[in-house]
Design an enzyme around this catalytic site. Structure first.
Site, PDB file in Angstrom:
ATOM      1  N   ASP A  48       0.847  -1.191   0.000  1.00 34.10           N
ATOM      2  CA  ASP A  48       0.000   0.000   0.000  1.00 34.10           C
ATOM      3  C   ASP A  48       0.887   1.248   0.000  1.00 34.10           C
ATOM      4  O   ASP A  48       1.787   1.380   0.821  1.00 34.10           O
ATOM      5  CB  ASP A  48      -0.903   0.004   1.227  1.00 34.10           C
ATOM      6  CG  ASP A  48      -2.115   0.905   1.061  1.00 34.10           C
ATOM      7  OD1 ASP A  48      -1.937   2.055   0.608  1.00 34.10           O
ATOM      8  OD2 ASP A  48      -3.230   0.462   1.362  1.00 34.10           O
ATOM      9  N   SER A  59      -7.019   4.499  -1.485  1.00 36.92           N
ATOM     10  CA  SER A  59      -6.860   3.049  -1.645  1.00 36.92           C
ATOM     11  C   SER A  59      -8.141   2.333  -2.051  1.00 36.92           C
ATOM     12  O   SER A  59      -8.075   1.236  -2.604  1.00 36.92           O
ATOM     13  CB  SER A  59      -6.340   2.438  -0.340  1.00 36.92           C
ATOM     14  OG  SER A  59      -5.053   2.912  -0.035  1.00 36.92           O
ATOM     15  N   ASP A  87     -10.091  -2.721   6.174  1.00 41.40           N
ATOM     16  CA  ASP A  87      -9.584  -1.498   5.565  1.00 41.40           C
ATOM     17  C   ASP A  87      -9.749  -1.561   4.048  1.00 41.40           C
ATOM     18  O   ASP A  87     -10.038  -2.624   3.477  1.00 41.40           O
ATOM     19  CB  ASP A  87      -8.123  -1.293   5.956  1.00 41.40           C
ATOM     20  CG  ASP A  87      -7.662   0.136   5.804  1.00 41.40           C
ATOM     21  OD1 ASP A  87      -8.505   1.032   5.635  1.00 41.40           O
ATOM     22  OD2 ASP A  87      -6.432   0.367   5.851  1.00 41.40           O
ATOM     23  N   THR A 144      -8.040  -1.608   1.090  1.00 43.53           N
ATOM     24  CA  THR A 144      -7.442  -2.522   0.117  1.00 43.53           C
ATOM     25  C   THR A 144      -7.944  -3.951   0.272  1.00 43.53           C
ATOM     26  O   THR A 144      -8.392  -4.559  -0.700  1.00 43.53           O
ATOM     27  CB  THR A 144      -5.912  -2.456   0.197  1.00 43.53           C
ATOM     28  OG1 THR A 144      -5.498  -1.103  -0.048  1.00 43.53           O
ATOM     29  CG2 THR A 144      -5.272  -3.365  -0.837  1.00 43.53           C
ATOM     30  N   ARG A 188     -15.820   3.581   2.357  1.00 43.80           N
ATOM     31  CA  ARG A 188     -14.896   2.652   3.007  1.00 43.80           C
ATOM     32  C   ARG A 188     -14.949   2.721   4.530  1.00 43.80           C
ATOM     33  O   ARG A 188     -14.555   1.769   5.208  1.00 43.80           O
ATOM     34  CB  ARG A 188     -13.463   2.931   2.543  1.00 43.80           C
ATOM     35  CG  ARG A 188     -13.004   4.360   2.813  1.00 43.80           C
ATOM     36  CD  ARG A 188     -11.593   4.643   2.327  1.00 43.80           C
ATOM     37  NE  ARG A 188     -10.597   4.023   3.175  1.00 43.80           N
ATOM     38  CZ  ARG A 188      -9.276   4.146   2.983  1.00 43.80           C
ATOM     39  NH1 ARG A 188      -8.827   4.853   1.967  1.00 43.80           N
ATOM     40  NH2 ARG A 188      -8.426   3.570   3.792  1.00 43.80           N
ATOM     41  N   GLU A 190      -1.506  -7.959   1.426  1.00 44.50           N
ATOM     42  CA  GLU A 190      -1.188  -6.532   1.494  1.00 44.50           C
ATOM     43  C   GLU A 190      -0.226  -6.229   2.636  1.00 44.50           C
ATOM     44  O   GLU A 190      -0.485  -6.569   3.791  1.00 44.50           O
ATOM     45  CB  GLU A 190      -2.455  -5.700   1.702  1.00 44.50           C
ATOM     46  CG  GLU A 190      -2.161  -4.202   1.734  1.00 44.50           C
ATOM     47  CD  GLU A 190      -3.258  -3.367   2.380  1.00 44.50           C
ATOM     48  OE1 GLU A 190      -3.336  -2.169   2.060  1.00 44.50           O
ATOM     49  OE2 GLU A 190      -4.019  -3.911   3.211  1.00 44.50           O
ATOM     50  N   ASP A 213       2.060   2.461   3.617  1.00 38.74           N
ATOM     51  CA  ASP A 213       1.216   3.641   3.422  1.00 38.74           C
ATOM     52  C   ASP A 213       0.927   4.360   4.728  1.00 38.74           C
ATOM     53  O   ASP A 213       1.054   5.586   4.823  1.00 38.74           O
ATOM     54  CB  ASP A 213      -0.091   3.205   2.760  1.00 38.74           C
ATOM     55  CG  ASP A 213      -1.150   4.300   2.749  1.00 38.74           C
ATOM     56  OD1 ASP A 213      -1.136   5.130   1.825  1.00 38.74           O
ATOM     57  OD2 ASP A 213      -1.993   4.316   3.666  1.00 38.74           O
ATOM     58  N   LYS A 214       0.556   3.632   5.730  1.00 35.59           N
ATOM     59  CA  LYS A 214       0.128   4.279   6.977  1.00 35.59           C
ATOM     60  C   LYS A 214       1.291   4.994   7.655  1.00 35.59           C
ATOM     61  O   LYS A 214       1.119   6.061   8.257  1.00 35.59           O
ATOM     62  CB  LYS A 214      -0.522   3.252   7.898  1.00 35.59           C
ATOM     63  CG  LYS A 214      -1.790   2.659   7.272  1.00 35.59           C
ATOM     64  CD  LYS A 214      -2.582   1.823   8.222  1.00 35.59           C
ATOM     65  CE  LYS A 214      -3.759   1.167   7.506  1.00 35.59           C
ATOM     66  NZ  LYS A 214      -4.641   2.153   6.844  1.00 35.59           N
ATOM     67  N   HIS A 227       1.986   8.214   5.704  1.00 34.22           N
ATOM     68  CA  HIS A 227       1.060   9.260   6.146  1.00 34.22           C
ATOM     69  C   HIS A 227       1.591   9.932   7.410  1.00 34.22           C
ATOM     70  O   HIS A 227       1.415  11.146   7.597  1.00 34.22           O
ATOM     71  CB  HIS A 227      -0.318   8.659   6.436  1.00 34.22           C
ATOM     72  CG  HIS A 227      -1.170   8.448   5.223  1.00 34.22           C
ATOM     73  ND1 HIS A 227      -1.532   9.470   4.374  1.00 34.22           N
ATOM     74  CD2 HIS A 227      -1.737   7.325   4.710  1.00 34.22           C
ATOM     75  CE1 HIS A 227      -2.280   9.001   3.393  1.00 34.22           C
ATOM     76  NE2 HIS A 227      -2.423   7.695   3.570  1.00 34.22           N
ATOM     77  N   ASP A 246      -0.891   0.401  -4.760  1.00 35.24           N
ATOM     78  CA  ASP A 246      -2.204   0.909  -5.149  1.00 35.24           C
ATOM     79  C   ASP A 246      -2.147   2.358  -5.604  1.00 35.24           C
ATOM     80  O   ASP A 246      -2.952   2.799  -6.408  1.00 35.24           O
ATOM     81  CB  ASP A 246      -3.227   0.729  -4.023  1.00 35.24           C
ATOM     82  CG  ASP A 246      -2.721   1.253  -2.687  1.00 35.24           C
ATOM     83  OD1 ASP A 246      -1.561   1.712  -2.612  1.00 35.24           O
ATOM     84  OD2 ASP A 246      -3.483   1.205  -1.705  1.00 35.24           O
ATOM     85  N   HIS A 247      -1.164   3.104  -5.100  1.00 36.24           N
ATOM     86  CA  HIS A 247      -1.010   4.508  -5.473  1.00 36.24           C
ATOM     87  C   HIS A 247       0.365   4.968  -5.015  1.00 36.24           C
ATOM     88  O   HIS A 247       1.034   4.309  -4.213  1.00 36.24           O
ATOM     89  CB  HIS A 247      -2.094   5.366  -4.816  1.00 36.24           C
ATOM     90  CG  HIS A 247      -2.181   5.171  -3.335  1.00 36.24           C
ATOM     91  ND1 HIS A 247      -1.242   5.657  -2.449  1.00 36.24           N
ATOM     92  CD2 HIS A 247      -3.092   4.503  -2.573  1.00 36.24           C
ATOM     93  CE1 HIS A 247      -1.566   5.302  -1.226  1.00 36.24           C
ATOM     94  NE2 HIS A 247      -2.682   4.601  -1.257  1.00 36.24           N
ATOM     95  N   HIS A 303      -1.309  11.162  -0.483  1.00 37.59           N
ATOM     96  CA  HIS A 303      -0.965  10.390  -1.667  1.00 37.59           C
ATOM     97  C   HIS A 303      -0.541  11.337  -2.783  1.00 37.59           C
ATOM     98  O   HIS A 303      -0.861  12.530  -2.768  1.00 37.59           O
ATOM     99  CB  HIS A 303      -2.165   9.578  -2.160  1.00 37.59           C
ATOM    100  CG  HIS A 303      -2.710   8.621  -1.158  1.00 37.59           C
ATOM    101  ND1 HIS A 303      -3.895   7.955  -1.332  1.00 37.59           N
ATOM    102  CD2 HIS A 303      -2.234   8.212   0.057  1.00 37.59           C
ATOM    103  CE1 HIS A 303      -4.127   7.177  -0.286  1.00 37.59           C
ATOM    104  NE2 HIS A 303      -3.132   7.318   0.569  1.00 37.59           N
TER     105      HIS A 303
END
Length: 572
Positions: free
Chosen positions: A58, A112, A169, A171, A182, A329, A334-335, A338, A376-377, A428
């Site tokens: 992610d 995501s 979550d 994804t 989501r 995943e 990702d987290k 962030h 995913d991004h 992102h």
């Protein structure tokens, strides 16, 4: 061993071994000389895959992959994900809600939910929406789109869903849930999804939908969502057990003890929320966190299994004659991005790579398995040239907040975060990201594709015909030889060889045993047996050795034995 600028380990002294799978050499060392056209042609298999393993990092783009590689292996190192034979670029844009269903606006920076929905369904949608089409507004449900997991389930294949995030979550949810927002993860989180509630005739929250889809193996975080009370009364956890016979497990010991689906599908929930990243946080600051000697510290994950542990168990449980689909995943990349947490993010790129090695070990015995690795991004992590966040002599700035760590090369690497002010959540970005694959139809990821294109590839496109003639690659179904990568310092002093020893890093896939040796002539002067995926070790020799030595890595597996060597010179 840290590289010393004034010592015997100069800037260009790392030797990188070639990477081989069967007869095909994939990843290459800097300055490679051999043409690889025939080898890559031999890796093309147009057949439809029997098994599909999709591994997602992610927020994992090339910037964070590079940062993680530099830290863990050094600039000349290679992850297993760098060694896959077919690599391409993938676009990740989504849509925006709007009144005109024939012309929804483009959203260039997606979250995501729509990106995961893209490969799951082959169709674009809007931010926060899970495997459901766009509409006139966020709270207005769209059309449910069938996912790859659901299609394979109908074909009688087993299915699995693994994540280090809450399994509800975005994804992991997109693989087998359909909902307009989501955030509606559990039955008490449904304020923005009233028509989706079961009491309103809908499919329920994400937690409920995942178990209603009867996924064979569900592993991750999110126990708190499953402890929520359903509209009908019992918790989602109780509902999963009573209605669908799920076997519930909550720690790595229980996970290791499960060896069959005969007693029901598996629901493993190893934390209340997200699972713990590999490394403790190193959070970027305006003044610059960390420094030239900072290294990442391993976090205490208690009874939680690793991503590789969960992947290995999922594959073993899903393996069957009809085939399976498994999505895995590594969510904390990702987290932690962030959160401007450099160590947390790069540690979970390593976790993704370890999970890939587990998948490759299975693929070595089952060549009808397609492996795809992607994100995913894109995200906010950028490697920058100066060591802080202030303007340097050239006028370049390091970023709003930075963090610096000491890499495997022994040098400092500074990473900047600038999509949010310090203390805020980094955002992102809209850049294309990497996608790589091996196995049947893996060649379809090459070039520039969109993430919706993965949908047809995972389901299996109509096979094309390969060229015929004396140069055409011969099809093979036998297990491939192990993949071996070797990185070692090419010069070392006799004193350093005694202590701390010669640093040798290996990445291995498709092996059951791996041995690393240091050889002088016909005599082995040091040897260590490492795990089947390789490791970083220090080979020590007490005294009396100088001149040229050979580093030998021997990997044995179902497809045969692969040996990789490089030379090191011992000085006084």
């Amino acid at each position: 061993m840290a590289r010393r600028r004034t010592g015997v380990l100069a800037a260009g002294t790392l030797a990188v071994g070639a990477i081989a799978l069967g007869s095909a050499v994939y990843a290459v060392s800097p300055g490679f000389t051999d043409d690889r056209s025939a080898d890559l042609a031999a890796a093309i298999n147009p057949a439809k895959p029997k098994n599909v393993i999709l591994l997602i990092g992610d927020g994992t783009d090339d910037s964070i992959i590079t940062a993680a590689r530099n830290y863990e292996l050094g600039a000349k190192g290679r992850f297993a994900l760098d060694e896959l034979p077919f690599t391409g670029a993938m676009t990740t844009f989504g849509l925006k809600t709007g009144p005109n269903p024939d012309d929804y606006p483009i959203n260039y920076v997606s979250d995501s939910a729509p990106t995961a929905s893209g490969w799951s369904t082959g169709k674009k949608t809007v931010d926060s929406r899970l495997s459901q089409g766009p509409s006139s507004g966020d709270t207005v449900p769209g059309e449910d789109y069938e996912t790859v997991l659901e299609k394979y389930k109908k074909q009688g294949k087993r299915t699995g869903n693994v994540s280090t995030a809450e399994i509800t979550d975005a994804t992991p949810a997109a693989a087998a849930a359909h909902i307009n927002l989501r955030a509606c993860q559990g039955p008490t989180d449904m304020a923005s999804c009233p028509t989706a509630k079961k009491s309103a005739g809908g499919k329920g929250s994400v937690a409920e939908q995942l178990v209603d889809n009867k996924i064979d193996v569900i592993l991750g975080g999110g126990l708190n969502r499953y402890n929520q009370t359903t509209d009908a009364g019992p918790s989602v956890l109780s509902y999963a057990q009573s209605a669908h016979k799920y076997q519930v497990i909550k720690d790595k010991t229980a996970l290791s003890g499960v060896d069959t689906l005969a007693n029901g599908p598996i629901l493993g929930l190893f934390s209340g929320g997200n699972m713990t990243p590999k490394y403790k946080p190193l959070t970027a600051t305006p003044a610059g966190a960390g420094g030239p000697d900072t290294t990442c510290q391993t976090a205490d994950r208690g009874t939680q299994p690793s991503l590789a542990d969960m992947t290995d168990k999922a594959i073993k449980l899903l393996d069957n004659d009809k085939g399976f689909f498994l999505q895995v995943e590594s969510a904390m990349v990702d987290k932690q991005e962030h959160a401007s947490d450099l160590c947390g993010a790069i540690g979970d790129v390593l976790e993704l790579d370890k999970a890939l090695k587990v998948a490759q070990a299975y693929q070595a015995k089952h060549p009808d398995t397609l492996i795809i690795v992607t994100g995913d991004h894109a995200h906010s992590t950028q490697i920058v040239g100066n060591g802080g966040s202030t303007t340097d002599a050239t006028g370049a700035t390091g970023g709003k907040a930075t963090a610096t760590v000491k890499t495997a090369d022994g040098d400092p690497m500074t990473v900047a975060y600038s999509t949010s002010n310090p203390g805020g959540s980094q955002s992102h970005t809209g850049a294309q990201i990497r996608v790589a694959a091996s196995g049947p139809q893996a060649a379809n990821v090459t070039g520039t594709i969109d993430q919706t294109d993965l949908f047809a590839t995972m389901l299996g496109r109509t096979p094309s015909r390969l060229p015929t003639g004396p140069t055409a690659p011969a099809p093979t179904a036998k297990p491939a030889a192990p993949v071996v990568a070797l990185v070692a310092d090419s010069r070392i002093s006799a004193k350093q060889l005694r202590k701390p020893g010669l640093r040798v890093s290996t990445n291995v896939a498709g092996a059951t045993s791996v041995k690393v040796s240091l050889v002088k002539g016909s005599r082995t002067v040091a040897t260590k047996t490492v795990g089947r995926y390789g490791a970083t070790v220090h080979l020590k020799v007490k005294s009396g050795v100088k001149g040229a030595l050979k580093v030998v890595v021997t990997a044995k597996g179902p497809g045969g034995t692969k040996t990789r060597t490089t030379t090191v010179t011992v000085t006084r």
